[in-house]
Motif scaffolding. Structure first.
Motif, PDB file in Angstrom:
ATOM      1  N   SER A 137       0.856  -1.183   0.000  1.00 55.15           N
ATOM      2  CA  SER A 137       0.000   0.000   0.000  1.00 55.15           C
ATOM      3  C   SER A 137       0.896   1.238   0.000  1.00 55.15           C
ATOM      4  N   PHE A 138       0.308   2.378   0.215  1.00 57.04           N
ATOM      5  CA  PHE A 138       1.052   3.627   0.008  1.00 57.04           C
ATOM      6  C   PHE A 138       0.771   4.619   1.131  1.00 57.04           C
ATOM      7  N   ALA A 139       1.751   5.463   1.387  1.00 55.65           N
ATOM      8  CA  ALA A 139       1.576   6.507   2.406  1.00 55.65           C
ATOM      9  C   ALA A 139       0.500   7.499   2.003  1.00 55.65           C
ATOM     10  N   VAL A 140       0.170   7.513   0.708  1.00 57.21           N
ATOM     11  CA  VAL A 140      -0.832   8.470   0.230  1.00 57.21           C
ATOM     12  C   VAL A 140      -2.216   8.166   0.810  1.00 57.21           C
ATOM     13  N   VAL A 141      -2.386   6.980   1.387  1.00 58.75           N
ATOM     14  CA  VAL A 141      -3.698   6.654   1.976  1.00 58.75           C
ATOM     15  C   VAL A 141      -3.954   7.457   3.248  1.00 58.75           C
ATOM     16  N   TYR A 142      -2.897   8.000   3.830  1.00 53.70           N
ATOM     17  CA  TYR A 142      -3.076   8.743   5.081  1.00 53.70           C
ATOM     18  C   TYR A 142      -3.589  10.152   4.827  1.00 53.70           C
ATOM     19  N   LYS A 143      -4.446  10.572   5.733  1.00 54.62           N
ATOM     20  CA  LYS A 143      -4.973  11.932   5.662  1.00 54.62           C
ATOM     21  C   LYS A 143      -3.911  12.894   6.188  1.00 54.62           C
ATOM     22  N   LEU A 176       1.597  -3.289   3.696  1.00 54.96           N
ATOM     23  CA  LEU A 176       2.777  -2.443   3.879  1.00 54.96           C
ATOM     24  C   LEU A 176       2.487  -1.078   3.289  1.00 54.96           C
ATOM     25  N   ARG A 177       2.364  -0.091   4.166  1.00 58.87           N
ATOM     26  CA  ARG A 177       2.118   1.283   3.692  1.00 58.87           C
ATOM     27  C   ARG A 177       3.478   1.944   3.486  1.00 58.87           C
ATOM     28  N   CYS A 178       3.879   1.962   2.238  1.00 55.79           N
ATOM     29  CA  CYS A 178       5.259   2.356   1.922  1.00 55.79           C
ATOM     30  C   CYS A 178       5.369   3.854   1.666  1.00 55.79           C
ATOM     31  N   ALA A 179       6.479   4.392   2.137  1.00 57.16           N
ATOM     32  CA  ALA A 179       6.819   5.778   1.786  1.00 57.16           C
ATOM     33  C   ALA A 179       7.061   5.834   0.284  1.00 57.16           C
ATOM     34  N   SER A 228       5.982 -13.762   9.943  1.00 52.89           N
ATOM     35  CA  SER A 228       4.751 -14.452  10.320  1.00 52.89           C
ATOM     36  C   SER A 228       3.821 -13.429  10.972  1.00 52.89           C
ATOM     37  N   GLY A 229       2.571 -13.819  11.098  1.00 48.75           N
ATOM     38  CA  GLY A 229       1.597 -12.888  11.655  1.00 48.75           C
ATOM     39  C   GLY A 229       1.109 -11.933  10.596  1.00 48.75           C
ATOM     40  N   GLU A 230       0.100 -11.173  10.955  1.00 47.05           N
ATOM     41  CA  GLU A 230      -0.442 -10.235   9.977  1.00 47.05           C
ATOM     42  C   GLU A 230      -0.633  -8.866  10.602  1.00 47.05           C
ATOM     43  N   GLY A 231      -0.952  -7.908   9.771  1.00 50.76           N
ATOM     44  CA  GLY A 231      -1.138  -6.555  10.285  1.00 50.76           C
ATOM     45  C   GLY A 231      -0.783  -5.503   9.256  1.00 50.76           C
ATOM     46  N   VAL A 232      -0.855  -4.267   9.708  1.00 48.59           N
ATOM     47  CA  VAL A 232      -0.525  -3.124   8.856  1.00 48.59           C
ATOM     48  C   VAL A 232       0.788  -2.544   9.345  1.00 48.59           C
ATOM     49  N   PHE A 233       1.666  -2.242   8.419  1.00 47.17           N
ATOM     50  CA  PHE A 233       2.980  -1.732   8.802  1.00 47.17           C
ATOM     51  C   PHE A 233       3.346  -0.520   7.941  1.00 47.17           C
ATOM     52  N   ASN A 234       3.803   0.510   8.621  1.00 49.26           N
ATOM     53  CA  ASN A 234       4.389   1.633   7.883  1.00 49.26           C
ATOM     54  C   ASN A 234       5.794   1.250   7.444  1.00 49.26           C
ATOM     55  N   ILE A 235       6.124   1.582   6.216  1.00 45.29           N
ATOM     56  CA  ILE A 235       7.464   1.299   5.706  1.00 45.29           C
ATOM     57  C   ILE A 235       8.114   2.629   5.323  1.00 45.29           C
ATOM     58  N   PRO A 236       8.808   3.229   6.270  1.00 44.30           N
ATOM     59  CA  PRO A 236       9.450   4.517   5.955  1.00 44.30           C
ATOM     60  C   PRO A 236      10.729   4.305   5.159  1.00 44.30           C
ATOM     61  N   GLY A 237      11.163   5.378   4.557  1.00 43.58           N
ATOM     62  CA  GLY A 237      12.450   5.339   3.873  1.00 43.58           C
ATOM     63  C   GLY A 237      13.536   5.871   4.781  1.00 43.58           C
ATOM     64  N   PHE A 238      14.752   5.872   4.275  1.00 43.49           N
ATOM     65  CA  PHE A 238      15.909   6.299   5.068  1.00 43.49           C
ATOM     66  C   PHE A 238      15.947   7.815   5.219  1.00 43.49           C
ATOM     67  N   ASP A 239      15.491   8.519   4.194  1.00 39.37           N
ATOM     68  CA  ASP A 239      15.686   9.971   4.153  1.00 39.37           C
ATOM     69  C   ASP A 239      14.478  10.731   4.677  1.00 39.37           C
ATOM     70  N   LEU A 259       4.362  14.844   6.111  1.00 42.68           N
ATOM     71  CA  LEU A 259       3.985  13.530   6.627  1.00 42.68           C
ATOM     72  C   LEU A 259       5.237  12.657   6.677  1.00 42.68           C
ATOM     73  N   VAL A 260       5.493  12.118   7.847  1.00 38.31           N
ATOM     74  CA  VAL A 260       6.646  11.223   8.034  1.00 38.31           C
ATOM     75  C   VAL A 260       6.124   9.939   8.670  1.00 38.31           C
ATOM     76  N   LEU A 261       6.462   8.813   8.079  1.00 36.54           N
ATOM     77  CA  LEU A 261       5.973   7.537   8.598  1.00 36.54           C
ATOM     78  C   LEU A 261       6.794   7.088   9.806  1.00 36.54           C
ATOM     79  N   ASP A 262       6.083   6.619  10.815  1.00 40.77           N
ATOM     80  CA  ASP A 262       6.740   6.035  11.983  1.00 40.77           C
ATOM     81  C   ASP A 262       6.899   4.535  11.727  1.00 40.77           C
ATOM     82  N   GLY A 263       8.100   4.088  11.596  1.00 42.00           N
ATOM     83  CA  GLY A 263       8.356   2.690  11.252  1.00 42.00           C
ATOM     84  C   GLY A 263       8.639   1.789  12.443  1.00 42.00           C
ATOM     85  N   THR A 264       8.232   2.212  13.622  1.00 41.13           N
ATOM     86  CA  THR A 264       8.536   1.422  14.833  1.00 41.13           C
ATOM     87  C   THR A 264       7.972   0.004  14.737  1.00 41.13           C
TER      88      THR A 264
END
Lengths: 328, 281
Positions: free
Chosen positions: A123-129, A178-181, A230-241, A292-297
């Motif tokens: 998925s994409f970070a663009v989905v976030y408001k 995976l909500r990718c930057a 393993s397991g499922e869920g939604v994850f933010n995938i931030p970039g390095f920069d 908008l900056v993704l938190d990849g914790t």
């Protein structure tokens, strides 16, 4: 040893992913799915461990034939769904079928598939408001952009994301979103790439939002981590920069011109009509004001993903700040 | 951004003294790469803010601070203070005072009202100095990162209070205590004496439709008066030890904690007013 099916395999991200999976000793076979004929999918590393299937995923029957044909025969355990329309100006039913209905079919079929146990959805970070009253540093529970005025490019991505999320815990297959930057690379549909590729980048005057940008290499790392996890869920995938828009322009080597807000929209509309640019200011207006900056914790803790591939900035990494980098 | 970090650095060096340079070198911040933190803070801009605010802090408002040892040296904390003065000079002075009183220097993260992020230039410059929008997500991320939040629970109601209401705390929001309990941070009550007389407000004009501002203030003076600021830091209120994190969901607990903070701030104000010798002294 598992078999992996990758849709959108002829896209820049798909191609890199397929190469990486082929090089991965934990993967016994890869089925690469693309819209193009095999001859046009030449960059793929064809060999004994790669099967290329040309399929139009907008047709449910084709998806069924794919998943209950070669995918079942090769014992595919993981489906990585990357197929998305990349043109933000494209619209209509066919685009919607590519963006949403194809995923819906895959999820439906994966539920009752004999071998598929995991579906990874990019998925994409663009989905976030993005709004003044919402955090800049966003976690996975951040509100989604469900605005009625959002273009189809956004609405489809939100719908696809929610379609996948709605199946979590109900399907026999584990679902990972995976909500990718934004990957700052050509051919990925990156709005920011198109923004920076212009001879002059027009910015809303007085605003310099923080951005987080990824590379295809990091995106591939995240998808691989999700493939083997393993397991499922939604994850933010931030970039390095993570950097301000002005710094991104400077590092890209493009002059940036602050322009009063209402004029930016008109100028970019004009540019789109005259030059055919893919950059849509309306799509990015809030992001170019509030950031908008993704938190990849969560991705770090559960998938072990840490962004490690910085963007190869044309102007160099030390142009903006000579301060030594310390761990955040 | 209209100002490049290298220009900001040169500006800070030109305007600020040796102490500003020393603080900039020691400033701890979470670099997300490229010299900025995820919210946009950049140490060179903190130095510019320091260089600009220090003369006001030292010479114009002649800030005196008391109990600065109560500011946490490390780890998360919530600084909760009274708010007043038509213009947020109290925020700037408190931010500067925390920077000066802590070693190594800590740049407190002021939590601003939403409309601030819509203001061109101001929003960017504030962000570079550490200001963040007042959303729970921002506050959560900062407290988890061990930052020092600076919150004015009176909000816009405080800064716009009529002169007749000075040193009387207005509607006291509770979110700061909820955050502190949930994220394990002490609350440091702060009473700022002096700011409430700096720019008496005589009227308010409703803001035009579509304006991000809540109202347009009409002050009695064009610039803040050179009142003397007295910043009183109270002992930390250990809400994170007195309550369990899950009690952050209990409205009664949060209200009780917020009342403790409000009473502590009011007591600091009352003591501070009793101690001071005059508005300008």
């Amino acid at each position: 040893m598992k078999a992996v099916l990758v849709t959108g395999a002829t896209t820049p991200v798909g191609e890199r992913l397929v190469r990486s999976l082929i090089a991965d000793t934990r993967v016994k076979h890869v089925i690469a799915v693309g819209l193009e004929p095999r001859e046009e999918a030449a960059p793929l590393p064809f060999g004994n461990r790669l099967t290329y299937v040309q399929a139009d995923l907008t047709r449910g029957r084709k998806v069924r034939e794919l998943l209950f044909g070669p995918a079942r025969d090769l014992g595919v355990e993981v489906v990585v769904h990357l197929s998305q329309h990349r043109d933000p100006n494209a619209w209509g039913k066919r685009v919607h079928r590519v963006n949403v209905e194809a995923l819906r079919s895959i999820l439906d079929l994966a539920h009752r598939h004999p071998t598929i146990r995991r579906v990874v959805v990019r998925s994409f970070a663009v989905v976030y408001k993005v709004s003044m009253d919402l955090p800049v540093f966003v976690t996975e529970d951040h509100p989604l952009n469900l605005g009625a005025g959002a273009p189809q490019y956004v609405r489809d991505r939100v719908e696809a994301d929610l379609t996948a999320c709605a199946r979590m815990g109900l399907s026999n297959a584990e679902i990972v979103v995976l909500r990718c930057a934004e990957a700052l690379a050509p051919g990925t549909g990156s709005q920011l790439f198109d923004f920076l590729e212009a001879p002059v980048a027009l910015r809303p005057m007085g605003f310099d939002p923080m951005l987080n940008v990824a590379t295809i290499a990091d995106m591939v790392c995240a998808i691989e981590a999700a493939t083997h996890g393993s397991g499922e869920g939604v994850f933010n995938i931030p970039g390095f920069d993570t950097l301000p828009l002005s710094a991104a322009c400077q590092k890209w080597g493009v002059p940036s011109l602050p322009v009063p807000g209402p004029m930016v929209h008109r100028l970019y509309s004009l540019r789109r009509r005259l030059v055919g640019s893919q950059f849509r200011y309306g799509l990015n207006r809030r992001r170019l004001h509030f950031g908008l900056v993704l938190d990849g914790t969560r991705a770090r803790e559960e998938l072990g993903y840490v962004p490690s591939h910085p963007v190869d900035w044309p102007i160099g990494a030390t142009a903006v700040s000579p301060l030594p980098r310390t761990p955040a | 951004m209209p100002v490049h970090p290298t220009i900001a650095r040169a500006l800070a060096r030109a305007v600020g003294g040796r102490s500003v340079r020393e603080r900039a070198e020691k400033l701890a911040f979470a670099d997300a790469g490229h010299g900025f933190d995820p919210f946009g803070l950049h140490p060179d801009f903190v130095s510019v803010g320091d260089a600009i605010a220090s003369p006001l802090h030292r010479r114009y408002f002649r800030v005196k601070s008391y109990g600065a040892e109560n500011i946490p040296v490390t780890g998360p904390g919530v600084l909760a203070a009274n708010h007043s003065g038509t213009l947020p000079m109290d925020g700037a002075m408190l931010w500067t005072d925390v920077l000066h009183q802590t070693s190594p220097p800590r740049a407190a993260r002021p939590v601003a009202d939403y409309f601030v992020s819509t203001l061109p230039v101001v929003s960017t410059l504030f962000a570079r100095c550490g200001v963040v929008g007042g959303s729970r997500g921002n506050a959560r991320a900062l407290l988890e990162a061990g930052e020092l939040l600076m919150i004015f629970p009176e909000g816009v109601g405080g800064i716009g209070k009529p002169f007749s209401e000075r040193y009387r705390l207005q509607t006291w929001t509770k979110g700061h205590c909820e955050l502190a309990i949930r994220h394990g941070a002490p609350v440091i009550p702060i009473g700022i004496v002096g700011a409430e007389e700096q720019m008496p407000q005589i009227a308010r004009i409703p803001a035009p439709k579509g304006s991000p501002l809540p109202y347009i203030p009409v002050p009695a003076t064009l610039v803040p008066l050179p009142v003397r600021y007295h910043i009183h830091y109270g002992p930390p209120i250990p809400v994170h030890e007195d309550y369990r994190p899950d009690q952050a969901d209990d409205p009664a607990v949060v209200s009780e904690a917020a009342l403790r903070v409000k009473e502590a701030v009011q007591a600091l104000l009352d003591d501070g007013l009793a101690q001071r010798k005059g508005i300008f002294r």
